[in-house]
Write a protein that holds these residues in place. Structure first.
Motif, PDB file in Angstrom:
ATOM      1  N   ALA A  10      -8.781  -0.895  -9.125  1.00 12.09           N
ATOM      2  CA  ALA A  10      -7.486  -0.691  -9.779  1.00 12.09           C
ATOM      3  C   ALA A  10      -7.603   0.343 -10.897  1.00 12.09           C
ATOM      4  CB  ALA A  10      -6.971  -2.014 -10.356  1.00 12.09           C
ATOM      5  N   GLY A  11      -8.806   0.883 -11.054  1.00 10.81           N
ATOM      6  CA  GLY A  11      -9.031   1.870 -12.112  1.00 10.81           C
ATOM      7  C   GLY A  11      -8.796   3.285 -11.614  1.00 10.81           C
ATOM      8  N   PHE A  12      -9.122   4.227 -12.459  1.00 13.83           N
ATOM      9  CA  PHE A  12      -8.883   5.651 -12.177  1.00 13.83           C
ATOM     10  C   PHE A  12      -9.624   6.093 -10.899  1.00 13.83           C
ATOM     11  CE2 PHE A  12     -10.858   9.895 -13.567  1.00 13.83           C
ATOM     12  CZ  PHE A  12      -9.921  10.655 -12.887  1.00 13.83           C
ATOM     13  N   ILE A  13     -10.944   6.103 -10.938  1.00 16.16           N
ATOM     14  CA  ILE A  13     -11.701   6.621  -9.788  1.00 16.16           C
ATOM     15  C   ILE A  13     -11.589   5.658  -8.598  1.00 16.16           C
ATOM     16  CG2 ILE A  13     -13.976   7.377  -8.974  1.00 16.16           C
ATOM     17  CD1 ILE A  13     -14.655   8.025 -11.954  1.00 16.16           C
ATOM     18  N   GLY A  14     -11.707   4.350  -8.881  1.00 12.61           N
ATOM     19  CA  GLY A  14     -11.710   3.352  -7.810  1.00 12.61           C
ATOM     20  C   GLY A  14     -10.436   3.365  -6.975  1.00 12.61           C
ATOM     21  N   SER A  15      -9.305   3.629  -7.617  1.00 11.63           N
ATOM     22  CA  SER A  15      -8.047   3.618  -6.852  1.00 11.63           C
ATOM     23  C   SER A  15      -8.004   4.828  -5.908  1.00 11.63           C
ATOM     24  CB  SER A  15      -6.832   3.611  -7.788  1.00 11.63           C
ATOM     25  OG  SER A  15      -6.798   4.775  -8.573  1.00 11.63           O
ATOM     26  N   HIS A  16      -8.561   5.958  -6.321  1.00 10.46           N
ATOM     27  CA  HIS A  16      -8.601   7.128  -5.434  1.00 10.46           C
ATOM     28  C   HIS A  16      -9.589   6.890  -4.284  1.00 10.46           C
ATOM     29  CE1 HIS A  16      -6.057   9.947  -7.711  1.00 10.46           C
ATOM     30  NE2 HIS A  16      -6.566   9.404  -8.803  1.00 10.46           N
ATOM     31  N   VAL A  17     -10.699   6.219  -4.582  1.00 16.77           N
ATOM     32  CA  VAL A  17     -11.670   5.914  -3.515  1.00 16.77           C
ATOM     33  C   VAL A  17     -11.021   4.975  -2.495  1.00 16.77           C
ATOM     34  CG1 VAL A  17     -13.888   4.809  -3.004  1.00 16.77           C
ATOM     35  CG2 VAL A  17     -13.684   6.260  -5.024  1.00 16.77           C
ATOM     36  N   THR A  18     -10.297   3.983  -2.990  1.00 18.04           N
ATOM     37  CA  THR A  18      -9.603   3.041  -2.096  1.00 18.04           C
ATOM     38  C   THR A  18      -8.630   3.799  -1.195  1.00 18.04           C
ATOM     39  OG1 THR A  18      -9.733   1.371  -3.830  1.00 18.04           O
ATOM     40  CG2 THR A  18      -8.197   0.925  -2.041  1.00 18.04           C
ATOM     41  N   ASP A  19      -7.823   4.671  -1.780  1.00 17.00           N
ATOM     42  CA  ASP A  19      -6.838   5.434  -0.994  1.00 17.00           C
ATOM     43  C   ASP A  19      -7.538   6.225   0.122  1.00 17.00           C
ATOM     44  OD1 ASP A  19      -5.009   4.511  -2.789  1.00 17.00           O
ATOM     45  OD2 ASP A  19      -4.651   6.427  -3.788  1.00 17.00           O
ATOM     46  N   ALA A  20      -8.668   6.859  -0.229  1.00 16.68           N
ATOM     47  CA  ALA A  20      -9.360   7.704   0.760  1.00 16.68           C
ATOM     48  C   ALA A  20      -9.932   6.854   1.896  1.00 16.68           C
ATOM     49  CB  ALA A  20     -10.476   8.494   0.076  1.00 16.68           C
ATOM     50  N   ASN A  41      -1.888   0.999  -9.641  1.00 19.06           N
ATOM     51  CA  ASN A  41      -2.830   1.911  -8.962  1.00 19.06           C
ATOM     52  C   ASN A  41      -3.302   1.361  -7.626  1.00 19.06           C
ATOM     53  OD1 ASN A  41      -2.831   3.595 -11.176  1.00 19.06           O
ATOM     54  ND2 ASN A  41      -4.742   2.780 -12.054  1.00 19.06           N
ATOM     55  N   ILE A  42      -3.039   0.074  -7.376  1.00 18.74           N
ATOM     56  CA  ILE A  42      -3.643  -0.565  -6.202  1.00 18.74           C
ATOM     57  C   ILE A  42      -2.871  -0.201  -4.944  1.00 18.74           C
ATOM     58  CG2 ILE A  42      -4.294  -2.780  -5.147  1.00 18.74           C
ATOM     59  CD1 ILE A  42      -4.320  -3.884  -8.082  1.00 18.74           C
ATOM     60  N   ASN A  43      -3.612   0.279  -3.966  1.00 15.47           N
ATOM     61  CA  ASN A  43      -3.032   0.679  -2.690  1.00 15.47           C
ATOM     62  C   ASN A  43      -2.362  -0.525  -2.020  1.00 15.47           C
ATOM     63  OD1 ASN A  43      -2.970   1.309   0.213  1.00 15.47           O
ATOM     64  ND2 ASN A  43      -4.041   3.164  -0.424  1.00 15.47           N
ATOM     65  N   LEU A  44      -1.113  -0.349  -1.574  1.00 11.06           N
ATOM     66  CA  LEU A  44      -0.351  -1.485  -1.040  1.00 11.06           C
ATOM     67  C   LEU A  44      -0.499  -1.649   0.474  1.00 11.06           C
ATOM     68  CD1 LEU A  44       2.934  -1.054  -3.132  1.00 11.06           C
ATOM     69  CD2 LEU A  44       1.081  -2.705  -3.507  1.00 11.06           C
ATOM     70  N   SER A  45      -1.381  -0.872   1.085  1.00  8.25           N
ATOM     71  CA  SER A  45      -1.574  -0.964   2.544  1.00  8.25           C
ATOM     72  C   SER A  45      -2.036  -2.373   2.933  1.00  8.25           C
ATOM     73  CB  SER A  45      -2.638   0.064   2.946  1.00  8.25           C
ATOM     74  OG  SER A  45      -3.240  -0.322   4.138  1.00  8.25           O
ATOM     75  N   PRO A  46      -1.646  -2.839   4.130  1.00 10.70           N
ATOM     76  CA  PRO A  46      -2.168  -4.134   4.599  1.00 10.70           C
ATOM     77  C   PRO A  46      -3.684  -4.100   4.787  1.00 10.70           C
ATOM     78  CG  PRO A  46      -0.633  -3.133   6.212  1.00 10.70           C
ATOM     79  CD  PRO A  46      -0.666  -2.230   5.033  1.00 10.70           C
ATOM     80  N   ALA A  47      -4.275  -2.896   4.806  1.00 10.94           N
ATOM     81  CA  ALA A  47      -5.748  -2.791   4.949  1.00 10.94           C
ATOM     82  C   ALA A  47      -6.458  -3.129   3.640  1.00 10.94           C
ATOM     83  CB  ALA A  47      -6.114  -1.378   5.385  1.00 10.94           C
ATOM     84  N   VAL A  48      -5.682  -3.367   2.572  1.00 13.07           N
ATOM     85  CA  VAL A  48      -6.296  -3.645   1.264  1.00 13.07           C
ATOM     86  C   VAL A  48      -6.008  -5.079   0.829  1.00 13.07           C
ATOM     87  CG1 VAL A  48      -6.332  -3.007  -1.194  1.00 13.07           C
ATOM     88  CG2 VAL A  48      -6.057  -1.235   0.551  1.00 13.07           C
ATOM     89  N   THR A  49      -7.080  -5.795   0.468  1.00 10.77           N
ATOM     90  CA  THR A  49      -6.914  -7.118  -0.132  1.00 10.77           C
ATOM     91  C   THR A  49      -7.310  -6.994  -1.593  1.00 10.77           C
ATOM     92  OG1 THR A  49      -7.658  -8.075   1.938  1.00 10.77           O
ATOM     93  CG2 THR A  49      -7.624  -9.554   0.029  1.00 10.77           C
ATOM     94  N   PHE A  50      -6.391  -7.373  -2.476  1.00 14.84           N
ATOM     95  CA  PHE A  50      -6.715  -7.297  -3.904  1.00 14.84           C
ATOM     96  C   PHE A  50      -7.096  -8.669  -4.443  1.00 14.84           C
ATOM     97  CE2 PHE A  50      -5.155  -7.662  -8.382  1.00 14.84           C
ATOM     98  CZ  PHE A  50      -6.233  -6.990  -8.949  1.00 14.84           C
ATOM     99  N   ILE A  51      -8.231  -8.727  -5.111  1.00 16.68           N
ATOM    100  CA  ILE A  51      -8.636  -9.978  -5.749  1.00 16.68           C
ATOM    101  C   ILE A  51      -8.813  -9.727  -7.239  1.00 16.68           C
ATOM    102  CG2 ILE A  51     -10.487 -11.724  -5.897  1.00 16.68           C
ATOM    103  CD1 ILE A  51     -10.741 -11.058  -2.789  1.00 16.68           C
TER     104      ILE A  51
END
Ligand code: NAD
Length: 317
Positions: A10-20, A41-51
């Protein structure tokens, strides 16, 4: 398809890595306690699970692995990532950066994780005369933050040597780009942009002739993802600088930003920060040789995209 655990997603670099990763069709579990990260910042795709949780919580991490048996890679970006708080509370910095990393490594080892990528920092070097700084240079951190990043990096390498785990510790130079918060270590660009866009005068500490190595976040994302994508081809246990390998003075930086925003170059100057390094830039020859990674975004282009992002935020307000 394998799932990747991204801490600090959910941070700066991590959110861009998640998107990629999501764009490449990879499922991601994001673990973040939102201490400096942001839900938006958290990607809302169903491919992402946020904990929402802490990297020091081994029960939670164990549960995450049990629930995701296909999770064979970890990208560890969560950290206390600022020098100031590390000086004020070195114990907390140690617990997040070192205990958090070792906790993650232990659970990862038990679950036979194949690849572990760790975000380290140029802060591990301290003052260095020989520029550009190579990975062989001595490490003499000047802050508890630099010391904890270095200690965690050494745990990561030790686990890589002990177990069948590909590990890469990436020493980032000054990363910049959209979503960076103004109060981070490399946040000077965001600070300048926010000031310029709101018509305030930027402040330069020192004479502005100090140089830094600014690397755009999209290039950093590629550096983070490459070791993970290549893990089936080569066994890796190494430390790699991730940098632009070029020096930019703070005056030059501000001049480009002024041009982009349409302001005149008219900063205030104050005395330099005690302990500030005058010049710092990192060689990226090693990561180029091993992973064929190079940054592709020029400073002008990266700053243009960053200004556009902050402009669009203001327009949305
Ligand atoms: N931005 C840079 O220029 C730079 C330079 C060198 C190294 N780094 C390293 O890169 C990584 C990412 O930095 P960033 O700039 O994206 O910072 P950031 O603060 O935007 O991201 C860090 C994320 O980790 C999360 N986090 C913090 N403590 C946590 C904990 N105990 N448990 C779970 N989550 C936690 C935060 O909420 C945040 O989302 C960090 O490890 C940092 O040390 C960044």
């Amino acid at each position: 398809m394998d799932t990747v655990l991204i801490t600090g997603g959910a941070g700066f670099i991590g959110s861009h890595v998640t998107d990629a990763l999501v764009e490449s069709g990879i499922s991601v579990v994001v673990l973040d306690n939102l201490s400096t990260g942001n839900r938006r910042n958290i990607n809302l795709s169903p491919a992402v699970t946020f904990i929402e949780g802490d990297v020091r919580d081994d029960d939670l991490i164990e549960k995450i692995f049990k629930k995701n048996p296909s999770m064979s890679s970890v990208i560890h970006l969560a950290a206390q990532s600022k020098v100031g708080p590390s000086l004020n509370n070195p114990l907390e910095d140690l617990m997040i950066n070192v205990k958090g990393t070792v906790t993650l490594l232990e659970v990862a080892r038990r679950h036979e994780v194949k690849t572990f990528v760790y975000a380290s920092s140029a802060a591990v070097y301290g003052h260095v005369e020989n520029l550009p700084i190579t990975e062989e240079e001595h490490t003499k951190p000047l802050s508890p933050y630099g010391a904890s990043k270095l200690a965690a990096e050494q745990y990561v390498q030790t686990f890589g040597a002990l177990y069948d785990m590909n590990i890469s510790a990436l020493r980032f130079a000054n990363v910049y780009g959209p979503r960076q918060s103004a109060d981070t270590e490399a946040g000077v660009i965001t600070i300048f942009i926010e000031k310029l866009l709101s018509g305030r005068t930027p402040l330069i500490q020192g004479d502005g002739q100090q140089t830094r190595d600014f690397v755009y976040v999209d290039d950093v994302v590629k550096a983070v993802i490459t070791p993970f994508l290549r893990s089936n081809e080569t066994k890796v246990n190494g430390v790699f600088n991730v940098s632009s390998q070029s020096q930019t003075t703070i005056n030059q930086l501000l001049m480009v930003l002024c041009r982009e925003v349409g302001n005149t170059f008219n900063p205030d100057y104050s005395s330099e920060r005690p302990g500030d390094i005058k010049h710092s830039y990192l060689s990226h020859d090693k990561i180029t040789k091993i992973f064929n990674w190079k940054p592709h975004t020029s400073l002008n282009e990266g700053l243009k995209r960053t200004v556009q992002y902050y402009r669009s935020l203001l327009e949305d307000c």
